[in-house]
Design a protein around this motif. Structure first.
Motif, PDB file in Angstrom:
ATOM      1  N   MET A 160     -25.945 -18.331  13.033  1.00  0.00           N
ATOM      2  CA  MET A 160     -24.493 -18.429  12.981  1.00  0.00           C
ATOM      3  C   MET A 160     -24.000 -19.429  11.935  1.00  0.00           C
ATOM      4  O   MET A 160     -22.788 -19.626  11.788  1.00  0.00           O
ATOM      5  N   PRO A 211     -20.264 -19.264   9.088  1.00  0.00           N
ATOM      6  CA  PRO A 211     -19.540 -18.043   9.450  1.00  0.00           C
ATOM      7  C   PRO A 211     -18.288 -17.841   8.597  1.00  0.00           C
ATOM      8  O   PRO A 211     -17.733 -18.789   8.036  1.00  0.00           O
ATOM      9  N   PRO A 217     -22.571 -13.993   9.438  1.00  0.00           N
ATOM     10  CA  PRO A 217     -21.927 -14.328  10.714  1.00  0.00           C
ATOM     11  C   PRO A 217     -20.414 -14.419  10.565  1.00  0.00           C
ATOM     12  O   PRO A 217     -19.904 -14.754   9.490  1.00  0.00           O
TER      13      PRO A 217
END
Length: 448
Positions: free
Chosen positions: A223, A226, A404
């Protein structure tokens, strides 16, 4: 301990009769738990709790009242019963209130075949600490993980006994063990947090704590950095880790409490399509070593497997005795209760039929769209089925994960979404709610 819980339940019923109750049921619960939290390799918290709680429901005709206590003395039980009877006299009549007829009660109340209780010795604090440390160390060993929010390991057991003036008296024991870890990637305002955990009724069935921590770390690292996705209408894949929430909205809509109040978007959908034609949704309260299993419900009725949705068609509400009476139906043996409230409908183990494709197959079929990995908040209108949730996950291009994304909102209309589900084949068998990853076409995404 089960015998003493049975004695407590019987004593509560005796007190209720002496206080003037026409009918009553009683529940006695013993809980014990041990949990350990570690952070940065250091023990952060150790907590042990143990106690017994008793609950009493008394009925005067169709009037009822519930009281609970943790003081187990005869004087307290007598006062509980007197107070409950006084409350019931002032309570409004409930057309659904009442105990089960003796003919409805379970005759086989043994939980032995369900294997709900682990006979292994209670773990020591040191053993749980070692498990939590192993999980955190594994998360920190993943490239890209900057820190953790800690790791936890826990154990617990619960003994429960239910008795009623209709002659029912039975109980069972369940245990649970769990390990979890929260990992963080990035620094400062660019930190991203992710999680993984697992729990089982038997400690021996738990995955290696290091594997749990590693998955948490890999999720956090994935992640990092992002972006915001573009606003538009896109297909969306709900990852298996959160897909059960989508089916959970359907299960809430067909709960007898909502149906009896008329406060559900599914109130007129009995024997109507609610899922794709090839999908069925079933409940099985007798799966061995699964946390949701139970031999009887909170009103003493024998639990049994049932079909909720058959080939897309809704076939059953989720009912206890009260909601069944209000709807002119029979209970589905789904009563659940704590010590301080009357029974209400609740589910055990639910399974959505799986497809024949992997999650990656669904991503390739989707082409361009969103893979949702986690949610933040929710706005679900129970009357209309309007659906809106904050989400994060991964943008998919050409059937492959591209990057992400976070700080986005997905929206749709639940009845339409559920009719368009395409399931993968990745549901985990040990979960109480076995639901695979799900593809839903044409949802609205609000981002940049």
């Amino acid at each position: 301990m089960t015998d003493s819980l049975a004695e407590l339940s019987a004593a509560l019923l005796d007190a209720a009769r002496r206080a003037g109750a026409e009918a009553a049921d009683a529940i006695a619960v013993r809980d014990a738990s041990l949990s350990i939290d570690v952070r940065s390799g250091t023990l952060e918290q150790a907590e042990r709790s143990e106690g017994v709680e008793i609950g009493l429901r008394v009925l005067l005709g169709r009037r009822q009242a519930c009281v609970s206590a943790s003081d187990l003395t005869p004087r307290t039980m007598a006062e509980m019963a007197e107070r409950a009877v006084a409350m019931a006299r002032e309570a409004p009549e409930d057309p659904g209130a009442g105990l089960a007829d003796p003919s409805q009660l379970a005759t086989d109340t043994s939980a032995a075949g369900l294997e709900l209780a682990d006979d292994a010795a209670e773990p020591t604090p040191a053993q749980l600490e070692d498990m939590a440390r192993a999980a955190e160390a594994a998360a920190l060993g993943v490239p890209g993980v900057s820190s953790t929010q800690g790791a936890s390991s826990s154990w617990g057991e619960r003994d429960i006994h239910l008795a009623a003036t209709n002659g029912f008296s039975a109980g069972y024991r369940r245990t649970g063990s769990s390990v979890s870890c929260v990992a963080i990637s990035g620094e400062g305002l660019k930190m991203e947090r992710e999680y993984h955990g697992d729990s089982r009724t038997h400690a021996a069935d738990l995955p290696d704590p290091a594997a749990i921590g590693r998955i948490a770390g890999e999720r956090a690292a994935a992640m990092a950095g992002p972006r915001r996705a573009k606003t538009g209408s896109y297909p969306i894949v709900f990852d298996e880790r959160i897909s059960a929430s989508l089916i959970g909205h359907l299960l809430s809509a067909i709960n007898g409490s909502a149906i009896a109040r008329g406060a559900s978007w599914a109130r007129d959908l009995m024997d109507m399509p609610v899922l794709p034609d090839a999908l069925s949704l079933t409940e099985d309260p007798h799966r061995a070593r699964v946390a949701g299993s139970r031999p009887f419900d909170a009103e003493g009725l024998a639990t049994r497997p049932r079909t909720i949705v058959e080939n897309g068609i809704l076939r059953s509400w989720t009912l206890d005795l009260a909601t069944a009476r209000k709807l002119g139906l029979e209970s589905t043996a789904n009563a659940a209760r704590g010590s301080s409230a009357p029974p209400s409908p609740g589910l055990t183990n639910v399974t959505l039929a799986q497809g024949d494709r992997t999650r990656d197959d669904l991503l390739r079929e989707m082409g361009t769209g969103l893979l949702v990995a986690s949610f933040i908040g929710a706005t679900i209108n129970p009357n209309t089925g309007d659906y809106s949730r904050g989400a994060s996950g991964f943008w998919v291009e050409g059937g492959e994960i591209a990057y992400p994304v976070n700080e986005i909102t997905i929206a749709g209309h639940l009845p339409n979404m559920l009719r368009r589900l395409i399931p993968a084949n990745d549901a985990r068998d040990h979960l109480s709610r076995r639901v695979p990853s799900l593809l839903v076409e044409g949802m609205t995404l609000a981002g940049d």
